[in-house]
Design a protein around this motif. Structure first.
Motif, PDB file in Angstrom:
ATOM      1  N   THR A   1      -6.264   2.923  29.220  1.00  0.00           N
ATOM      2  CA  THR A   1      -7.393   3.456  29.643  1.00  0.00           C
ATOM      3  C   THR A   1      -7.478   4.640  30.489  1.00  0.00           C
ATOM      4  OG1 THR A   1      -8.512   1.369  29.141  1.00  0.00           O
ATOM      5  CG2 THR A   1      -9.896   2.708  30.564  1.00  0.00           C
TER       6      THR A   1
ATOM      7  N   GLU B   1      -6.634   5.371  21.927  1.00  0.00           N
ATOM      8  CA  GLU B   1      -7.797   4.584  21.104  1.00  0.00           C
ATOM      9  C   GLU B   1      -7.304   3.582  20.309  1.00  0.00           C
ATOM     10  OE1 GLU B   1     -11.875   5.466  19.064  1.00  0.00           O
ATOM     11  OE2 GLU B   1     -11.531   6.788  20.775  1.00  0.00           O
TER      12      GLU B   1
ATOM     13  N   HIS C   1     -14.271  -0.549  27.346  1.00  0.00           N
ATOM     14  CA  HIS C   1     -13.845  -1.161  26.464  1.00  0.00           C
ATOM     15  C   HIS C   1     -14.599  -1.871  25.330  1.00  0.00           C
ATOM     16  CE1 HIS C   1     -10.311  -2.075  29.388  1.00  0.00           C
ATOM     17  NE2 HIS C   1     -10.171  -0.734  28.873  1.00  0.00           N
TER      18      HIS C   1
ATOM     19  N   THR D   1     -15.702   1.207  22.781  1.00  0.00           N
ATOM     20  CA  THR D   1     -14.624   1.440  21.902  1.00  0.00           C
ATOM     21  C   THR D   1     -14.505   0.414  20.998  1.00  0.00           C
ATOM     22  OG1 THR D   1     -13.194   2.223  23.945  1.00  0.00           O
ATOM     23  CG2 THR D   1     -11.903   1.478  21.854  1.00  0.00           C
TER      24      THR D   1
ATOM     25  N   ARG E   1     -17.395   1.167  18.413  1.00  0.00           N
ATOM     26  CA  ARG E   1     -17.279   2.281  17.626  1.00  0.00           C
ATOM     27  C   ARG E   1     -16.490   1.600  16.334  1.00  0.00           C
ATOM     28  NH1 ARG E   1     -14.172   5.151  21.483  1.00  0.00           N
ATOM     29  NH2 ARG E   1     -15.891   6.101  22.592  1.00  0.00           N
TER      30      ARG E   1
END
Length: 141
Positions: free
Chosen positions: A65, A97, A118, A121, A124
């Protein structure tokens, strides 16, 4: 020069199957290389790799990160909030990623314990996510 010595010591310790000791040398190298972002990111990647090797998945997630933020910040092609990273920074962002998604799947944090970045992420790549604003980061070729 000092960063090169730290990297060399880290590599030697890792070669002796002592990743827990190598981590501190890689971290020191990253600290010394902060003015050169690509070298710093490479050293941080070695820290994260050692954390994975020692099964410190949460620590590795934190490092990846941090790497993503650094690559986004230092690799921007133009100033401003909407600037995109270019070149090697795109590759680093993609690696971060993918690894973050895999680590999050491995850790399976509860909704109360997951950090907002997070959660974004993971969203997505959720099957039910079809909105345009949650598309993965695409870098120009």
């Amino acid at each position: 020069m000092a960063a090169c010595l730290c990297l060399e010591l880290g590599n030697a310790l890792r070669g002796l199957n002592k990743p827990d000791q190598a981590m501190s040398y890689y971290q020191r190298a990253a600290d010394l290389q902060y003015q050169n972002p690509l070298d710093c990111l490479e050293s941080l990647g070695l820290v994260a790799s050692c954390k994975i090797q020692t099964r410190d998945y949460d620590g590795a997630l934190t490092i990846f990160t941090e790497m993503a933020y650094l690559a986004q910040e230092r690799g921007a092609s133009a100033s401003g909030p909407a600037s995109r990273p270019i070149g090697a920074f795109c590759d680093i962002l993609a690696r971060c990623e993918v690894t973050r998604v895999l680590l999050l799947m491995l850790l399976q944090p509860t909704p109360q314990r997951i950090r907002p970045e997070h959660a974004q992420t993971l969203e997505r790549y959720a099957w039910e996510s079809h909105s345009e604003d949650s598309a993965p980061v695409n870098c120009p070729e």
